[in-house]
Write a protein that holds these residues in place. Structure first.
Motif, PDB file in Angstrom:
ATOM      1  N   GLU A 162       0.834  -1.212   0.000  1.00  0.00           N
ATOM      2  CA  GLU A 162       0.000   0.000   0.000  1.00  0.00           C
ATOM      3  C   GLU A 162       0.865   1.256   0.000  1.00  0.00           C
ATOM      4  OE1 GLU A 162      -2.338  -0.614   3.457  1.00  0.00           O
ATOM      5  OE2 GLU A 162      -3.733  -2.025   2.502  1.00  0.00           O
ATOM      6  N   ASP A 176       2.220   3.927  -9.706  1.00  0.00           N
ATOM      7  CA  ASP A 176       0.918   3.408 -10.127  1.00  0.00           C
ATOM      8  C   ASP A 176       0.923   1.899 -10.330  1.00  0.00           C
ATOM      9  OD1 ASP A 176      -0.228   5.891 -10.073  1.00  0.00           O
ATOM     10  OD2 ASP A 176       0.166   6.318 -12.177  1.00  0.00           O
ATOM     11  N   GLN A 195      -6.643  -6.293  -8.404  1.00  0.00           N
ATOM     12  CA  GLN A 195      -8.021  -5.905  -8.704  1.00  0.00           C
ATOM     13  C   GLN A 195      -8.228  -4.398  -8.603  1.00  0.00           C
ATOM     14  OE1 GLN A 195      -9.924  -8.446  -9.776  1.00  0.00           O
ATOM     15  NE2 GLN A 195      -8.151  -9.750  -9.340  1.00  0.00           N
ATOM     16  N   GLN A 196      -7.341  -3.638  -9.224  1.00  0.00           N
ATOM     17  CA  GLN A 196      -7.455  -2.186  -9.193  1.00  0.00           C
ATOM     18  C   GLN A 196      -6.619  -1.590 -10.317  1.00  0.00           C
ATOM     19  OE1 GLN A 196      -6.179  -2.368  -5.080  1.00  0.00           O
ATOM     20  NE2 GLN A 196      -4.277  -1.288  -5.590  1.00  0.00           N
ATOM     21  N   THR A 197      -6.884  -0.327 -10.614  1.00  0.00           N
ATOM     22  CA  THR A 197      -6.176   0.321 -11.719  1.00  0.00           C
ATOM     23  C   THR A 197      -4.694   0.438 -11.433  1.00  0.00           C
ATOM     24  OG1 THR A 197      -8.152   1.602 -12.237  1.00  0.00           O
ATOM     25  CG2 THR A 197      -6.078   2.375 -13.175  1.00  0.00           C
ATOM     26  N   ASN A 198      -4.356   0.930 -10.245  1.00  0.00           N
ATOM     27  CA  ASN A 198      -2.955   0.935  -9.829  1.00  0.00           C
ATOM     28  C   ASN A 198      -2.710  -0.328  -9.025  1.00  0.00           C
ATOM     29  OD1 ASN A 198      -4.612   1.935  -7.752  1.00  0.00           O
ATOM     30  ND2 ASN A 198      -2.880   2.908  -6.745  1.00  0.00           N
ATOM     31  N   TRP A 199      -1.732  -1.108  -9.452  1.00  0.00           N
ATOM     32  CA  TRP A 199      -1.550  -2.425  -8.849  1.00  0.00           C
ATOM     33  C   TRP A 199      -0.088  -2.670  -8.470  1.00  0.00           C
ATOM     34  CZ3 TRP A 199       2.024  -4.528 -11.930  1.00  0.00           C
ATOM     35  CH2 TRP A 199       1.969  -4.290 -13.322  1.00  0.00           C
TER      36      TRP A 199
END
Length: 416
Positions: A284, A291, A328-332
């Protein structure tokens, strides 16, 4: 004669685009993200094209290894042509050379580049003029690799020609006697370049960004997109402005995905749930500044119970959970590799033991795993399960084998 005091030019200096890079060693990440990684060199190239247009540069200078492989795909070929056409529509020229990855003799596609593109075709230094407002403002020098390797020093061939404001040399090669992961092609010495009368030396081949000199500017831009965990950090190109007062360089990021190495202290970890929490917080935290990132995690000062978790496959299971959670997200963020450094170093318990010292030497000499497993290729059953190994995969297998052998010997030693 053109008065240099009245002149200024700007250009993009990039190198080592490596379009079509295979990006091996991605077996632990999801197919969706694998596709994004494989597209990243193409996206970085397209971003470079748009950057050149936004900056309204005079030309783009590409110093070797546009393509990653000797045989280019139609996709790579057409991506380059479309990009060059975009530049032509905006009045921007291109000067390019080919390097050891895409050397001239290996190419099969007719280039069919638009008229704004000038290619150094020979393995001897050539000169192209850059003309602006009907005047020659700069001479641009360079050569291409005809075969895979150029082993001789090419610098003596760079001779200033003509009375023009700026002289720019492009050279895909290695700083002599440098310790790098790249083959020592077209080697040169820094003092050779510094003593020359060139205003700018545009280098390529080394993927690490570095300014070797300010006056004159001697610059490795690095590659435009990292391709393995060996190529960490920001990647991109330089926007260069040359004038009578000298050179101004602005680094511009192009990379779509970054590789990062992160070390985590495992000395005080007593519960495996702590590992989950520590890694999730680290991922995190990393995503606050990047990104998209591919990580290598190294747990340092790992106690015996931590090593036991690794041997039982618990960390591998966790990696699968982390990678699924953070994909499961745009920035991974995705974890490519987990390494363990034991709290007790190998050298601390092998000293004085002749067998262990010999074992250490054997591992140090086992640099080519393909040679070691060669007999398996001739085994009727064994060869069914073998694939060609990427360099990173060979290194990881040797490292894991070394850790396993010394761990087992260490375990045996402590149980006596």
């Amino acid at each position: 004669m053109v008065n240099r005091l009245d002149q200024q030019i700007s250009f993009i200096h990039c190198a080592d685009l490596h379009l079509d890079s295979p990006f091996k060693g991605l077996s632990h990440i999801s197919n969706q993200i694998t596709d994004q990684v494989r597209e990243s060199t193409f996206q970085a190239f397209n971003q470079m094209i748009e950057l050149a247009i936004d900056k309204q540069v005079d030309f783009v200078l590409i110093v070797g290894d546009i393509f990653d492989q000797e045989e280019q795909s139609m996709k790579a070929h057409m991506t380059v042509i479309r990009g060059f056409r975009r530049l032509m529509e905006n009045g921007i020229y291109v000067y390019l050379s080919f390097g050891n990855h895409d050397f001239m003799k290996s190419q099969t596609f007719p280039r069919n580049y638009p008229d704004n593109v000038f290619v150094f075709e020979k393995e001897q230094v050539e000169v192209f003029p850059f003309i602006k407002n009907a005047q020659v403002i700069a001479n641009i020098y360079g050569f291409s690799y005809y075969n895979r390797a150029v082993e001789n020093n090419m610098v003596p061939q760079y001779k200033i020609k003509g009375d023009v404001p700026f002289h720019i040399a492009s050279l895909h090669g290695s700083l002599g006697n440098s310790n790098t992961d790249h083959a020592n092609y077209a080697p040169f010495q820094l003092n050779e370049l510094k003593k020359s009368a060139f205003d700018y030396w545009a280098l390529g081949h080394i993927h690490k960004r570095e300014i070797l000199s300010d006056k004159p500017a001697i610059v490795y831009p690095g590659n435009i997109q990292g391709r393995s965990i060996k190529e960490t950090g920001e990647k991109g190109c330089y926007h260069v402005t040359l004038s009578e007062s000298g050179s101004v360089l602005e680094f511009c990021r192009l990379d779509q995905i970054q590789f990062r190495k992160v070390s985590l202290d495992a000395a005080e970890i007593t519960d495996i749930n702590e590992v989950m929490n520590i890694v999730e917080k680290q991922m995190e935290l990393t995503l606050q500044t990047i990104d998209k990132v591919l990580l290598e995690l190294t747990f340092v000062q790992a106690p015996d119970h931590f090593i036991k978790w690794d041997k039982e496959g618990k960390l591998v299971e966790m990696r699968e959970l982390w990678n699924e959670q953070f994909s499961q997200q745009t920035n991974w963020a995705q974890i490519l590799k987990i390494k363990i450094e034991k709290s007790r170093k190998i050298h601390e318990w092998q000293e004085g033991e002749q067998f262990l010292q010999q074992l250490q030497t054997t591992f140090a000499q086992s640099s080519d795993l393909e040679d070691i497993i060669e007999p398996l290729w001739y085994h009727v059953e064994g060869r069914k399960w073998l694939d060609q190994l990427a360099e990173e995969e060979q290194e990881e297998l040797l490292s894991r084998a070394k850790e396993e052998v010394f761990y087992l010997l260490h375990e045996s030693e402590e149980s006596e």
